[in-house]
Enzyme design. Sequence first.
Site, mmCIF file in Angstrom:
data_model
loop_
_atom_site.group_PDB
_atom_site.id
_atom_site.type_symbol
_atom_site.label_atom_id
_atom_site.label_comp_id
_atom_site.label_asym_id
_atom_site.label_seq_id
_atom_site.Cartn_x
_atom_site.Cartn_y
_atom_site.Cartn_z
ATOM 1 N N ASP A 125 0.882 -1.166 0.000
ATOM 2 C CA ASP A 125 0.000 0.000 0.000
ATOM 3 C C ASP A 125 0.925 1.222 0.000
ATOM 4 O OD1 ASP A 125 -2.063 1.760 -0.012
ATOM 5 O OD2 ASP A 125 -3.129 0.920 1.702
HETATM 6 C C1 BGC Z 1 -4.944 3.340 -0.040
HETATM 7 C C2 BGC Z 1 -5.010 2.331 -1.152
HETATM 8 C C3 BGC Z 1 -4.792 3.024 -2.469
HETATM 9 C C4 BGC Z 1 -3.459 3.737 -2.440
HETATM 10 C C5 BGC Z 1 -3.111 4.464 -3.712
HETATM 11 C C6 BGC Z 1 -3.693 4.188 -0.112
HETATM 12 O O1 BGC Z 1 -3.761 5.250 0.786
HETATM 13 O O2 BGC Z 1 -5.004 2.684 1.198
HETATM 14 O O3 BGC Z 1 -6.231 1.659 -1.131
HETATM 15 O O4 BGC Z 1 -4.872 2.115 -3.516
HETATM 16 O O5 BGC Z 1 -3.486 4.703 -1.400
HETATM 17 O O6 BGC Z 1 -3.882 5.595 -3.879
#
Ligand code: BGC
Length: 741
Positions: free
Chosen positions: A274
């Site tokens: 993530d």
């Molecule tokens: C989120 C993810 C997301 C990623 C990219 C993170 O803060 O938890 O679900 O895909 O950001 O934007």
Amino acid sequence: MARTVLFLAFCSVCVPFAEIASSAQTADAASPPAYKHPQLPVDQRVEDLLGRMTPAEKARMLAGSGWMESFPNERLGIPAIKMADGPMGVRNWAGSSAVTNAAATSPVLTTAFPASIGMASSWDVDLVQAQGRVIAQQVKALGRDMILAPTVNIQRTPLWGRNFEGYGEDPYLTARMGVAYIRGVQGEGVIPSVKHFAANNEEFERHRIDETIDLRTLHEIYFPAFRAAVEEAGVWGVMNAYNKVNGQYCAEDPFLLTETLRKRWGFKGFVISDWGSTYSTAGTINAGMDLEMPGGEPMRNWFARPATQEAGNGAGWLTEEKVLAAVAAGEVRQSAVDDNVRRILRVMFTAGLFDAPHVGGGEVDTPEQRAVARTAATESMVLLKNEGGLLPLDGRKTRSVAVIGPGAAVARTGGGGSSLVRPKYAVTPLDGIKEAAGAQVQVSYALGVAMPGEDATMDARAALDEAVALAARSDVAVVVVGYSFKLESEGFDRPSMDLPAGQDGLIQAVAAANKNTVVLVAAGAPVTMTRWIHDVSAVLYAWYGGQEAGHAVGDLLFGIAVPSAKLPVTFPARIEDSTAYGHYPGENLHVAYGEGIYVGYRGFDKRKVEPLFPFGFGLSYTTFEYSGLKVSKPTVKKGETVEVSLQVRNRGTRAGVEVVQLYLRDAEASLDRPEKELKGFRRVKLQPGQTETVAFTLDKSAMSFFDPGKKDWVAEPGAFEALVGASSRDIRLRGTFGLVE
Ligand code: BGC
């Protein structure tokens, strides 16, 4: 929760957006000619490329080159993987949530689908697969390769800020939805990344919280959707979660990434972090995490912000220099880095990124794609109450409808954070109701109360008085309440289950003025309804319905469509009744999942608590009769299957769809088991008077539980009861069978 702070300053879903083309956001003009040897099997191509790469080139592949791109290798013709967020549509990828949700930043305009919690309410796997397919078509049309979706984390508490992004409280339903979405996406040659592995169930301190979850609970509640994604859909990408599970950050947990995902389930794809969820170089690589995101300059700029540090993000650990240094120091084997690269390349070849790069340029938000969004919105809204059969409204008899509330003239398409999609247009409930009502019905609007944080142009008392007066002189009052994407969002949890300030009072005042009051709630999770539920005639739970929500509302209220959705979560009367209450959000950066496997209806059953609305519940404009349950054999040998069948009849005068649910009870087990667990469901469309036979096949997996002593699933001999019903608390038929050795 620093990342949420910035995007509170604008509203991107309130108005239809102007279409702004952005060439920089479509095809990557500078892409090198790709390495192509389509005649060779994928594994051979992977080994061939790997054999030509220098250690530095390999190390470079382990981190992103930018916010949403992996590193290309021009010398060898390896393209970058170009990503975009999901799951409710393709979201602008130019920066963090804070940046891409800002109104003026290179908006990419795509189809906004209902929130996943609404998609789950449809219990329609074909629809979810179609949604995945359409989203993937748009990913390709925009020149991207990967969608950061679906979210399959379980709704553990009504307060989790991202509940709208997941498929509810039940692992079986969530698994069915996740598998369908992934099949739709992969069928188009686009890489999904099922997220967030594992147990991202609260936003509170999401970068630091350490969750204690026992092995059985992980396997029975929090893992099944990921397991199904791997075993059934053969998913190509998995995203690790931010949080720690049992003391380990998910990005550096060999139990999660190697033992469970790869060895136990046979995952062949790559794990992506993530955004900012890594805290070490050797620990992360050795655990089996393959691709760290984001990377490069955008990562450095973002990470340098005090807000990022404050939030507790970790990033920049798998840079080329750090990976090479870890290998040189003997902390990481070169073979581990080779494995990372191998797994990334294998997915890239399988998805066709070398042979048929996604150069972009196709149409986005076509009439067919909009139609999927409209069907989805219609199938997602749950009719919870319909006293005296107020609904559907009769367009010939109803002369006036008052549409009131902070959600009436604003399209609340989705919750906040990285899933927020910018549509080209969005239909408000007010416009949808006007369209469905037709010219004979007078449809009028009053705000009643402003959404907190939004412009209140009118004095609060005057706004309420205006709404009440309008309700009093109208035949029907529709009050549209709920949250906004600034109040329910990724990055923070809701402070309570209550509706935002003033909304309960508005409903009470309108209901006192008009006995034909319908309440529509736009939210991603249950809200407190006990202050007014007994005073209103009807409640339609609309979730966040995407760009077509308004049309769906109009069609459902006027009977142009018949409601068929059912709740994918239990609605507690009060937060104190919810199953994680007392075990959330934790203290001193630690939370113990003390309710264990008794999440949602499993817990309500065990503690004998009456929910306000049970899991699986939803009304229609017709009624259904269940009869003739048959179990194909009285005893089943291990390894055999058993069939449960029954008849469902539409007893009403309108065509409708019933979601028939099959739950299983293990009557004799060496471990404590839930009173019932969902093991099958079917959507059955029936004309008035029509009867259809519905059949379910149960196998060993449906009868098994995870035995932490044996560290495996076991199906124990003994009696089982099949419970078939219209909700988890409306069991209409029962049958038994025995499992024997
Ligand atoms: C989120 C993810 C997301 C990623 C990219 C993170 O803060 O938890 O679900 O895909 O950001 O934007």
